[in-house]
Design a protein around this motif. Structure first.
Motif, short mmCIF file in Angstrom:
data_model
loop_
_atom_site.label_atom_id
_atom_site.label_comp_id
_atom_site.label_asym_id
_atom_site.label_seq_id
_atom_site.Cartn_x
_atom_site.Cartn_y
_atom_site.Cartn_z
N TYR A 143 -16.01 -45.09 34.71
CA TYR A 143 -15.03 -44.25 34.01
C TYR A 143 -14.39 -45.02 32.85
O TYR A 143 -14.29 -46.24 32.87
CB TYR A 143 -13.94 -43.78 34.98
N TRP A 144 -13.91 -44.26 31.87
CA TRP A 144 -13.45 -44.86 30.63
C TRP A 144 -12.07 -44.36 30.24
O TRP A 144 -11.64 -43.27 30.63
CB TRP A 144 -14.43 -44.52 29.49
N THR A 145 -11.38 -45.17 29.47
CA THR A 145 -10.10 -44.81 28.86
C THR A 145 -10.28 -44.80 27.35
O THR A 145 -10.83 -45.75 26.78
CB THR A 145 -9.01 -45.84 29.24
N LEU A 146 -9.83 -43.74 26.72
CA LEU A 146 -9.86 -43.62 25.26
C LEU A 146 -8.44 -43.66 24.74
O LEU A 146 -7.58 -42.90 25.21
CB LEU A 146 -10.53 -42.30 24.86
N LEU A 147 -8.19 -44.55 23.79
CA LEU A 147 -6.88 -44.62 23.14
C LEU A 147 -7.01 -44.19 21.69
O LEU A 147 -7.94 -44.58 21.00
CB LEU A 147 -6.29 -46.03 23.21
N GLN A 156 -12.27 -61.33 23.28
CA GLN A 156 -11.69 -62.64 23.54
C GLN A 156 -10.61 -62.62 24.62
O GLN A 156 -10.32 -63.63 25.24
CB GLN A 156 -11.09 -63.21 22.25
N THR A 157 -9.96 -61.49 24.82
CA THR A 157 -8.90 -61.42 25.82
C THR A 157 -9.05 -60.14 26.62
O THR A 157 -9.85 -59.29 26.31
CB THR A 157 -7.49 -61.42 25.15
N SER A 158 -8.23 -60.00 27.64
CA SER A 158 -8.27 -58.81 28.47
C SER A 158 -7.42 -57.69 27.90
O SER A 158 -7.35 -56.62 28.47
CB SER A 158 -7.78 -59.14 29.88
N GLU A 159 -6.75 -57.93 26.81
CA GLU A 159 -5.85 -56.93 26.25
C GLU A 159 -6.49 -56.19 25.08
O GLU A 159 -7.20 -56.77 24.28
CB GLU A 159 -4.55 -57.60 25.76
N ALA A 160 -6.21 -54.90 25.01
CA ALA A 160 -6.63 -54.11 23.85
C ALA A 160 -5.71 -54.45 22.68
O ALA A 160 -4.63 -55.01 22.85
CB ALA A 160 -6.54 -52.62 24.20
N PHE A 161 -6.16 -54.12 21.48
CA PHE A 161 -5.36 -54.44 20.31
C PHE A 161 -4.08 -53.64 20.27
O PHE A 161 -3.04 -54.13 19.87
CB PHE A 161 -6.19 -54.18 19.04
N ILE A 162 -4.14 -52.36 20.68
CA ILE A 162 -2.94 -51.54 20.73
C ILE A 162 -2.52 -51.39 22.18
O ILE A 162 -3.32 -51.01 23.03
CB ILE A 162 -3.19 -50.14 20.13
N LEU A 168 -14.53 -53.53 25.73
CA LEU A 168 -13.61 -53.11 24.68
C LEU A 168 -14.38 -52.87 23.41
O LEU A 168 -15.10 -53.73 22.95
CB LEU A 168 -12.53 -54.17 24.45
N HIS A 169 -14.25 -51.69 22.85
CA HIS A 169 -14.90 -51.36 21.60
C HIS A 169 -13.83 -50.83 20.66
O HIS A 169 -13.05 -49.97 21.03
CB HIS A 169 -15.98 -50.30 21.80
N VAL A 170 -13.80 -51.34 19.45
CA VAL A 170 -12.73 -51.00 18.51
C VAL A 170 -13.32 -50.51 17.21
O VAL A 170 -14.29 -51.04 16.71
CB VAL A 170 -11.83 -52.22 18.24
N GLY A 228 -0.94 -44.67 21.41
CA GLY A 228 -0.22 -45.86 20.98
C GLY A 228 -0.31 -45.96 19.48
O GLY A 228 -0.93 -45.12 18.83
N THR A 229 0.29 -46.98 18.91
CA THR A 229 0.17 -47.17 17.46
C THR A 229 0.45 -48.61 17.08
O THR A 229 1.22 -49.31 17.75
CB THR A 229 1.12 -46.24 16.67
N ASP A 230 -0.22 -49.07 16.04
CA ASP A 230 0.10 -50.35 15.43
C ASP A 230 0.46 -50.14 13.96
O ASP A 230 0.35 -51.03 13.14
CB ASP A 230 -1.07 -51.34 15.57
N GLY A 231 0.91 -48.91 13.67
CA GLY A 231 1.25 -48.56 12.29
C GLY A 231 0.07 -47.86 11.62
O GLY A 231 -1.05 -47.85 12.12
#
Length: 279
Positions: free
Chosen positions: A117-121, A34-40, A7-9, A97-100
């Motif tokens: 392979y990669w996913t881009l959000l 820290q977790t398996s979830e992305a921020f958005i 995960l890179h943010v 997606g969005t977090d505002g």
């Protein structure tokens, strides 16, 4: 499975000028997932591998309208214009997606269809901006930064590890990571696997991080965010390489990090390709 390995943010705001203390304070937050979830959490997903653009269902989310899908395709086409051909077959999914407005703008993560392979959000609200689509320089900076993460983590650069990729628990991932790190033999150990001897990220690591045994100076980094890890340092330095003119003098370390890419003819060619896409 729990894909925790990549995960890179990139934040949509900058804190340049605040100083190294705050930069280091966020290191623990940014430098390791820290977790398996992305921020958005994505609300819409499209399959984009090999030139397709097909809506992919996300359980529990409403399907986007036809107008939404047209706007999303425009966003993807904007990314495509910038993306270097070396990674055009590495992005499998494009998510919205969005977090505002003005929080996280984008991230990349290894895709569920395979470790290569990669996913881009992209955050749709940030990408559009308050005055119209793509009005913010930060959008371009962020897209280049995220594409850099993929560029430096392809199969020809990193020994992508299947066990890391498919780890079911944090403990399993940690155990495998430490095992691989012990055998990485002085090369840079990424969260996807050990970097290869002749990889770009390993060359960058050997030049600027391997012998770093003193408290780092903020002036050695192109942005405060680059302080957080080798991965972010090379991505931010690559961003500056693509978007700004070549440093007139490479005396300071931060300038040497940008000049690093000018020594590779393939990067100079890539820079022109990406800048053409940004026109």
């Amino acid at each position: 499975f729990m894909n925790r390995s990549a995960l890179h943010v990139k934040r949509a705001f900058f804190l340049s000028g605040i100083g190294l203390g705050i930069a280091l304070a966020v290191t623990a937050f940014f430098a390791f997932w820290q977790t398996s979830e992305a921020f958005i959490d994505p609300s819409v997903r499209y399959r984009v591998l090999r030139g397709v653009f097909v809506l992919d269902t996300i359980p529990g989310d409403e399907a986007p309208t036809a107008a939404d899908q047209i706007r999303h395709q425009e966003l993807w086409q904007y990314v495509q214009k910038i993306a270097p051909r070396q990674i055009e077959d590495s992005i499998a999914y494009f998510e919205i997606g969005t977090d505002g407005y003005s929080a996280e703008l984008a991230h990349v993560v290894q895709s569920g269809i395979g470790k290569e392979y990669w996913t881009l959000l992209l955050d749709e609200e940030d990408a559009a901006g308050p005055k119209g689509r793509f009005e913010s320089v930060t959008v371009n900076e962020t897209i280049v930064h995220e594409l850099a993460h993929i560029l430096f983590a392809t199969e020809d650069q990193i020994d992508l590890d299947e066990t890391l990729y498919r780890s079911a628990t944090v403990e399993e991932w940690d155990e495998r990571y430490l095992e691989l790190a012990r055998g990485c033999e002085g090369n840079y150990m990424t969260t996807e696997g050990c970097s290869k001897d002749d990889s770009y990220i390993n060359a960058f690591y050997q030049a600027f991080w391997a012998d770093l045994d003193v408290y780092p100076s903020y002036d050695d980094y192109v942005t405060w965010y680059a302080v957080t890890s080798v991965d972010e340092d090379i991505a931010e330095s690559f961003m500056v390489f693509v978007l700004e003119d070549r440093p007139k003098a490479s005396v300071q370390i931060r300038h040497k990090k940008v000049d690093f890419f000018w020594e590779y003819p393939e990067f100079v060619e890539m820079r022109e390709e990406m800048r053409d896409g940004l026109q």
